[in-house]
Design an enzyme around this catalytic site. Structure first.
Site, PDB file in Angstrom:
ATOM      1  N   SER A 228    -108.189  22.575 -56.020  1.00 17.89           N
ATOM      2  CA  SER A 228    -108.316  21.233 -56.574  1.00 17.89           C
ATOM      3  C   SER A 228    -107.806  21.201 -58.012  1.00 17.89           C
ATOM      4  O   SER A 228    -106.672  21.591 -58.269  1.00 17.89           O
ATOM      5  CB  SER A 228    -109.771  20.764 -56.453  1.00 17.89           C
ATOM      6  OG  SER A 228    -109.884  19.379 -56.667  1.00 17.89           O
TER       7      SER A 228
ATOM      8  N   ASP B 103    -109.343  18.224 -49.867  1.00 21.91           N
ATOM      9  CA  ASP B 103    -109.640  19.125 -50.977  1.00 21.91           C
ATOM     10  C   ASP B 103    -109.969  20.532 -50.475  1.00 21.91           C
ATOM     11  O   ASP B 103    -110.787  20.720 -49.571  1.00 21.91           O
ATOM     12  CB  ASP B 103    -110.827  18.556 -51.766  1.00 21.91           C
ATOM     13  CG  ASP B 103    -111.035  19.251 -53.098  1.00 21.91           C
ATOM     14  OD1 ASP B 103    -111.473  20.411 -53.096  1.00 21.91           O
ATOM     15  OD2 ASP B 103    -110.763  18.627 -54.134  1.00 21.91           O
TER      16      ASP B 103
END
Length: 401
Positions: A37, A178
């Site tokens: 991320s 993610d």
């Protein structure tokens, strides 16, 4: 080889750059860096040789720079100043989010496009890798830069940061989420490439590292304070977290003492000898304040007073006598709002606290706030007078001046 793994965590990624700044200043040479991320973005900036640009970006970050949210309205939310204009604004934004099927990421993509240089990243001799998750069925994607097709590195960084709630953009016809859904701090990615020393820069110390073998040599740099929310991008919080990352990394590297302050340790034998040298009458005074009687003074000190203080201060079992003294000092320092971001010798820390005592003599009135201490039921203590305990125990440092 030294590898660094950066944990995902949105706005809390400012902590990464402070910690990396400390590593570089302390002479560490990074051979490989990976992330999930926001960690993937920061890792790419380091790997391509643009750490200074990354540091500058985090030093000036605003909500509007990364998401289509006006700074003044975000500030109102953070400060709980919910006036009618702010409520109306976010009501309108909520409708747009529903219509767009997620929070718009165009601004975030502009930052990635502006700062990530795929050619520099591929030509760098520093390994770079990231984690994302392919949707339908859910399957983790762990890749290094050589595994990513040409022209797709920026897309993979965006895919790694596709936090639930953000608008999805397909990559080669596939949807990604993610990487934190699988591994938020991808130490295993480095371990699989035979890195023999790994530093994990954490953003959420409450979670254990995943998917790693116990034989892997991992040093964790963890935040000593809460870093704030995932989407709370403000300059003030970013500046605080950069400092926190820097000093928490220095603490790890130099093995400093303290939970919220940064204290250079002294020889534990010195602390032990000073505790042994405490007069019996002082120990008895402390014991009486803790409900202890009819116990030989030195036994009372080492078997009852110090262990119970350790429990009262919520210390760990492995903490030693020096840690107890420093914990007492830290609570006094917090009460007096002593500067946090500074490296202190134990004696300097003691003297700053003493000099800050203005109302009366230090030894006649040593006050400590018990707010924030986790209260525990402690056997053999019926009443704790922390004023007496601090006054007597801290005497052992006095003759160091």
């Amino acid at each position: 080889m030294l590898g660094v793994a950066l944990e995902g965590g949105g706005a809390r990624g400012a902590f990464h750059v402070g910690a990396i700044k400390a590593l570089l200043e302390e002479g560490y040479e990074i051979d490989g860096i990976v992330g999930t991320s926001i960690g993937a973005f920061n890792a790419a900036m380091v790997a391509q040789g643009d750490f200074k640009k990354c540091f500058e970006m985090w030093s000036h970050v605003t909500p509007q720079q990364l998401f289509d949210i006006e700074d003044r309205h975000m500030a109102n939310v953070i400060n709980r100043n919910l006036n009618i204009k702010t409520i109306t604004y976010f009501s309108s934004e909520a409708k747009k989010i529903i219509t767009n099927r997620g929070i718009d990421t165009d601004n975030l993509r502009k930052v990635v496009d502006e700062l990530i240089d795929e050619e520099k990243l591929r030509n760098s001799n520093i390994d770079f890798g990231l984690v994302t998750v392919e949707l339908g069925p859910l399957s983790p994607i762990e890749v290094f830069k050589e595994d990513i097709p040409n022209g797709k590195i920026k897309n993979f960084i965006m895919a790694s940061a596709r936090y639930p709630g953000l608008k999805m953009e397909p990559l080669d016809g596939k949807a990604y989420l993610d990487g934190g859904l699988y591994d938020n701090c991808p130490v295993s990615l480095l371990a699989k490439k035979n890195y023999d020393k790994i530093i994990a820069i954490r953003l959420n110390s409450s979670r254990k590292l995943r998917h790693i073998d116990e034989s892997v040599n991992v040093v964790e740099i963890q935040p000593s304070m809460d870093l704030g929310g995932t989407f709370i991008f403000t300059k003030d919080l970013a500046h605080r977290n950069i400092k926190l990352g820097y000093y928490d990394a220095i603490k790890s590297i130099r093995k400093l003492k303290g939970r919220e302050y940064y204290i250079e340790p002294v020889d534990e034998d010195l602390i032990f000898s000073k505790l042994l040298g405490l007069p019996d009458e002082l120990i008895i005074d402390i014991g009486i304040s803790m409900g202890l009687e009819d116990i030989p003074p030195k036994r009372m000190l080492f078997e009852f007073i110090l262990p119970n203080l350790s429990k009262y201060l919520n210390l760990n079992k492995e903490d030693n006598y020096q840690d107890i003294i420093i914990a007492l000092l830290e609570n006094m320092a917090k009460e007096r709002q002593i500067e946090k971001f500074k490296i202190y010798s134990l004696l300097d820390f003691f003297n700053i606290i003493k000099d800050n005592e203005k109302e009366s003599s230090f030894h006649k009135k040593v006050q400590i706030s018990l707010r924030g201490l986790k209260r525990k039921a402690i056997e053999n203590i019926t009443q704790v007078d922390m004023n007496i305990i601090n006054e007597k125990l801290l005497c052992l440092l006095e003759d160091e001046e």
